[in-house]
Design an enzyme around this catalytic site. Structure first.
Site, PDB file in Angstrom:
ATOM      1  N   ASP A  84       0.845  -1.186   0.000  1.00 37.00           N
ATOM      2  CA  ASP A  84       0.000   0.000   0.000  1.00 37.00           C
ATOM      3  C   ASP A  84       0.885   1.243   0.000  1.00 37.00           C
ATOM      4  OD1 ASP A  84      -2.540  -1.101  -0.032  1.00 37.00           O
ATOM      5  OD2 ASP A  84      -2.598  -1.344   2.138  1.00 37.00           O
ATOM      6  N   ASP A  86       0.645   5.279   0.315  1.00 41.16           N
ATOM      7  CA  ASP A  86      -0.280   6.312   0.779  1.00 41.16           C
ATOM      8  C   ASP A  86       0.155   7.692   0.297  1.00 41.16           C
ATOM      9  OD1 ASP A  86      -1.913   4.522   2.255  1.00 41.16           O
ATOM     10  OD2 ASP A  86      -0.383   4.462   3.821  1.00 41.16           O
ATOM     11  N   ASP A 137      -3.215   4.539  -2.442  1.00 45.45           N
ATOM     12  CA  ASP A 137      -4.295   5.170  -1.684  1.00 45.45           C
ATOM     13  C   ASP A 137      -4.117   6.683  -1.742  1.00 45.45           C
ATOM     14  OD1 ASP A 137      -5.260   2.680  -0.923  1.00 45.45           O
ATOM     15  OD2 ASP A 137      -4.087   2.651   0.924  1.00 45.45           O
ATOM     16  N   SER A 250      -0.169   1.557  11.683  1.00 48.49           N
ATOM     17  CA  SER A 250       1.259   1.765  11.463  1.00 48.49           C
ATOM     18  C   SER A 250       1.727   3.116  11.985  1.00 48.49           C
ATOM     19  CB  SER A 250       1.577   1.643   9.970  1.00 48.49           C
ATOM     20  OG  SER A 250       1.366   0.323   9.519  1.00 48.49           O
ATOM     21  N   ASP A 306      -7.392   7.499  16.907  1.00 47.83           N
ATOM     22  CA  ASP A 306      -8.815   7.831  16.846  1.00 47.83           C
ATOM     23  C   ASP A 306      -9.691   6.625  16.492  1.00 47.83           C
ATOM     24  OD1 ASP A 306      -7.813   7.770  14.226  1.00 47.83           O
ATOM     25  OD2 ASP A 306      -9.288   9.223  13.508  1.00 47.83           O
TER      26      ASP A 306
END
Length: 416
Positions: A84, A86, A137, A250, A306
């Site tokens: 992935d 980002d 992403d 992460s 969060d």
């Protein structure tokens, strides 16, 4: 800290550090794919700006965040060949009056049809799926005026319809990456050792696709701290393979890695220190009857926890996992069991496929020394051999797991 480049410790010299470094090398984003990722996200930005009218002159910044920004990307949860990547897309004034759902929808529509790739709108980003299993992403953000560079708000909207839960979430990924990189200066021996290992691997695969990617010289693992971070992320991925619920993000692990950074320390020492710090922070929160709370050190409104942990029980489970990892590593450093136990323990900790690949690779390097009978044993079961070929014994009965697929021993032989 803003330290200059330091000497550091070669992670391939000490036996236990060497095998940990080989595992980190096997799960991290290779330099060729790192370069390809850069080429791809630059192409995505160009596509949005040139073919979708709403994005023309409206992308202020398009930059990596998270693991990609600190060179700590590893393979995905449950896989060994998917990554992935980002990216933050900081958008201009045209988007300020839009709702989070509208912005995410606009980004999705702008990417639909791009090179025939699969496009999926997520809660906070839009994902492009490439045929080679790389995922890009793209997270849209709106800049907070008159604040530190790139302090922003990202969009949160599950969709497909508007909801009372839709919101803008404070974020400063750029500031965090700078904070982390400042605390983890370039360690020359780590950087040079990994550059050499990647060169050796490239030479073994001379037909690999390397000609169509940009210059790779800017990429390299630079510190034992980042290696330890990659290993603990891999450990987390393996532990959560068959668990429900969110796993520790992460970014939380990256925060603790930056906080515990010990430039110039050995890899195993750094990994133990990182795991110990996380356990301590979780236990402090649990004793207070609350879940762990971690904020971006450069922007307190950017809360990394969060969405995890969802409960005290969930964080305590991870603390238990880490205590087991620490126990195994400490026993490994003391060399208290026969070398044949090493693969079983490592497979349970870091996964069968990766460890088997490492065992096979190392067996090819040390096999001749073993066959020649050149090794000798210490009174406590450790092996005395040249540093480049030494093996280390691991004693961790509480967390040893059976061999899952391969029947190789640490030396690459089949057990009798």
């Amino acid at each position: 800290m803003n330290m200059s480049r330091i000497i550091g410790v070669d992670p391939f010299v000490n036996p236990i550090d060497r095998i940990l470094a080989e595992i980190a090398l096997s799960v991290q984003l290779p330099p060729s794919l790192h370069a390809k990722a850069i080429k791809r996200y630059e192409a995505v930005r160009n596509h949005l700006e040139s073919t979708t009218s709403i994005f023309v002159d409206q992308i202020e910044h398009f930059y990596p965040q998270g693991s990609m920004a600190i060179d700590a990307t590893i393979s995905n949860r449950g896989t060994d060949d998917e990554y992935d990547i980002d990216i933050i897309a900081q958008l201009g004034s045209r988007f300020v009056s839009m709702t989070p759902l509208e912005i995410l929808n606009e980004l999705e529509q702008g990417l639909v049809g791009y090179r025939g790739l699969k496009v999926v709108r997520q809660t906070r980003c839009v994902t492009l799926y490439y045929e080679d299993s790389m995922h890009l992403d793209v997270t849209p953000s709106l800049r907070d005026p008159r604040t530190p560079d790139r302090q922003s708000r990202i969009m949160h909207a599950k969709g497909p319809h508007r909801s009372s839960d839709d919101r803008e979430v404070p974020m400063n990924a750029y500031g965090f990456a700078q904070w982390y990189n400042d605390r983890t200066p370039d360690e020359a021996m780590v950087t040079d050792a990994f550059r050499k290992r990647w060169t050796d691997i490239d030479n073994m695969h001379a037909d690999a696709e390397v000609d169509d990617v940009p210059d790779q010289s800017q990429f390299g693992v630079k510190s034992a701290t980042t290696l330890a971070l990659q290993l603990i992320k891999r450990f987390r991925n393996i532990r959560w393979l068959n668990r429900s619920g969110r796993m520790p993000p992460s970014i939380v692990l990256s925060y603790f890695a930056g906080k515990v950074a010990m430039p110039g320390s050995a890899l195993s020492e750094t990994l133990i220190a990182l795991s110990t710090l996380i356990v301590s922070e979780i236990e402090t929160a649990t004793r207070a009857g609350r879940t762990l709370h971690v904020e971006n050190p450069t922007y307190s409104s950017d809360v990394f926890t969060d969405r995890w942990p969802e409960s005290i029980q969930q964080q305590d489970l991870f603390a238990k996992d880490l205590k087991e990892l620490i126990a195994g590593l400490e026993m490994a450093r003391r060399a208290q069991i026969a070398p044949e136990a090493i693969p079983d323990w490592l497979r349970g900790v870091f996964g069968d496929r990766v460890v088997t690949k490492v065992v096979d690779r190392m067996a090819g390097q040390i096999g001749q020394t073993i066959l020649a009978g050149q090794q000798s044993y210490t009174r406590r079961g450790g092996i005395l051999a040249p540093a480049a070929t030494a093996a280390v014994a691991v004693a961790a009965p509480a967390i040893l797991s059976p061999v899952q697929a391969s029947r190789h021993t640490f030396y690459g032989d089949l057990p009798g």
